[in-house]
Design a protein around this motif. Structure first.
Motif, PDB file in Angstrom:
ATOM      1  N   ASP A  35       0.824  -1.203   0.000  1.00 26.03           N
ATOM      2  CA  ASP A  35       0.000   0.000   0.000  1.00 26.03           C
ATOM      3  C   ASP A  35       0.858   1.253   0.000  1.00 26.03           C
ATOM      4  N   GLN A  36       0.517   2.197  -0.849  1.00 21.57           N
ATOM      5  CA  GLN A  36       1.083   3.541  -0.785  1.00 21.57           C
ATOM      6  C   GLN A  36      -0.019   4.446  -0.263  1.00 21.57           C
ATOM      7  N   ALA A  37       0.257   5.120   0.853  1.00 20.44           N
ATOM      8  CA  ALA A  37      -0.718   6.042   1.443  1.00 20.44           C
ATOM      9  C   ALA A  37      -0.436   7.460   0.946  1.00 20.44           C
ATOM     10  N   TYR A  38      -1.506   8.244   0.819  1.00 22.34           N
ATOM     11  CA  TYR A  38      -1.413   9.633   0.363  1.00 22.34           C
ATOM     12  C   TYR A  38      -2.246  10.519   1.286  1.00 22.34           C
ATOM     13  N   ALA A  39      -1.797  11.758   1.436  1.00 24.64           N
ATOM     14  CA  ALA A  39      -2.522  12.752   2.225  1.00 24.64           C
ATOM     15  C   ALA A  39      -2.630  14.026   1.400  1.00 24.64           C
ATOM     16  N   PRO A  40      -3.627  14.879   1.712  1.00 29.34           N
ATOM     17  CA  PRO A  40      -3.656  16.181   1.049  1.00 29.34           C
ATOM     18  C   PRO A  40      -2.313  16.880   1.268  1.00 29.34           C
ATOM     19  N   ALA A  41      -1.833  17.575   0.248  1.00 28.54           N
ATOM     20  CA  ALA A  41      -0.502  18.188   0.309  1.00 28.54           C
ATOM     21  C   ALA A  41      -0.347  19.162   1.476  1.00 28.54           C
ATOM     22  N   THR A  53     -10.007  13.986   3.250  1.00 29.13           N
ATOM     23  CA  THR A  53      -9.964  12.765   2.461  1.00 29.13           C
ATOM     24  C   THR A  53      -8.523  12.344   2.212  1.00 29.13           C
ATOM     25  N   PHE A  54      -8.252  11.080   2.528  1.00 31.60           N
ATOM     26  CA  PHE A  54      -6.949  10.469   2.321  1.00 31.60           C
ATOM     27  C   PHE A  54      -7.096   9.386   1.261  1.00 31.60           C
ATOM     28  N   ALA A  55      -5.995   8.980   0.669  1.00 28.49           N
ATOM     29  CA  ALA A  55      -6.063   7.993  -0.411  1.00 28.49           C
ATOM     30  C   ALA A  55      -5.050   6.881  -0.176  1.00 28.49           C
ATOM     31  N   ARG A  56      -5.331   5.757  -0.852  1.00 31.32           N
ATOM     32  CA  ARG A  56      -4.423   4.609  -0.775  1.00 31.32           C
ATOM     33  C   ARG A  56      -4.429   3.932  -2.138  1.00 31.32           C
ATOM     34  N   LEU A  57      -3.249   3.490  -2.551  1.00 28.89           N
ATOM     35  CA  LEU A  57      -3.094   2.698  -3.757  1.00 28.89           C
ATOM     36  C   LEU A  57      -2.492   1.370  -3.334  1.00 28.89           C
ATOM     37  N   ALA A  94      -1.696  10.452 -11.246  1.00 35.85           N
ATOM     38  CA  ALA A  94      -2.971  11.164 -11.153  1.00 35.85           C
ATOM     39  C   ALA A  94      -3.221  11.662  -9.734  1.00 35.85           C
ATOM     40  N   VAL A  95      -2.900  10.829  -8.743  1.00 33.80           N
ATOM     41  CA  VAL A  95      -3.095  11.231  -7.347  1.00 33.80           C
ATOM     42  C   VAL A  95      -2.219  12.443  -7.016  1.00 33.80           C
ATOM     43  N   LEU A  96      -0.983  12.421  -7.495  1.00 32.03           N
ATOM     44  CA  LEU A  96      -0.097  13.575  -7.286  1.00 32.03           C
ATOM     45  C   LEU A  96      -0.667  14.815  -7.972  1.00 32.03           C
ATOM     46  N   ALA A  97      -1.199  14.648  -9.180  1.00 31.98           N
ATOM     47  CA  ALA A  97      -1.764  15.778  -9.923  1.00 31.98           C
ATOM     48  C   ALA A  97      -3.003  16.351  -9.223  1.00 31.98           C
ATOM     49  N   MET A  98      -3.693  15.520  -8.435  1.00 31.09           N
ATOM     50  CA  MET A  98      -4.874  15.985  -7.696  1.00 31.09           C
ATOM     51  C   MET A  98      -4.489  16.713  -6.412  1.00 31.09           C
TER      52      MET A  98
END
Length: 178
Positions: A35-41, A53-57, A94-98
């Protein structure tokens, strides 16, 4: 859909697996999840998560799944959206671009089972240890804290020494990975 869960640190994996078997829960063989976790910048560790909202790939068995989670009353009750994606690298871009930033990589070996409508996950998380998650996915207005209390009652019925935590895996892994 809302995912409501409780999570427990487990000292003895084999004891847990026996307790689950005794409770009638049939667990799967372990699968590897990356899993790669993402957070708002503009979010940093230590800031509140509720309402953000957080994301995961995730990659498992060659399949990539993109998930967003928005914590509601607490980090263990989330509005969740999930879909399969064909290209992990393209989705990462795409997640980075968002406007999201990658936070931590979470690697785990997960076993799954069910106790009625409760999903049971037993995870060995690299750099964090062994955990049991109990999850209930609902599409109604049940009170999240009441559901969490019911899940905790079920967990305690296993008769094991369980350490409940409200930390998400990204938080549990971060101190080691930072």
């Amino acid at each position: 859909m809302r995912e409501i869960e409780t999570k427990y640190r487990v000292a003895d994996l084999e004891e847990l697996l026996v307790a689950l078997k005794d409770a009638g829960v049939v667990m799967s063989d372990p699968v590897y999840q990356d899993d790669q976790a993402y957070a708002p910048a503009d979010w940093t560790p230590g800031m509140p998560k509720s309402g953000r909202t957080f994301a995961r790939l995730r990659t498992q068995d060659g399949m990539h799944v993109f998930t967003t989670k928005t914590p509601l009353a607490n980090t263990m009750e989330c509005a969740e959206h999930e879909t399969i994606v064909v290209d992990r690298d393209a989705m990462h871009g795409a997640v980075l671009a968002m406007g999201y930033a990658p936070t931590v990589r979470i690697v785990k070996h997960r076993r799954t089972g069910a106790a009625g409508e409760i999903s049971v996950c037993v995870d060995w998380v690299e750099d964090a240890g062994v955990f049991m998650e109990l999850e209930l996915v609902v599409d109604d207005d049940r009170d999240g804290l009441t559901v969490q209390a019911d899940l905790d009652t079920w967990a305690r019925s296993l008769g094991m020494d369980l350490e409940r935590t409200t930390d998400t895996y990204d938080t549990l892994v971060r101190p080691v990975s930072a």
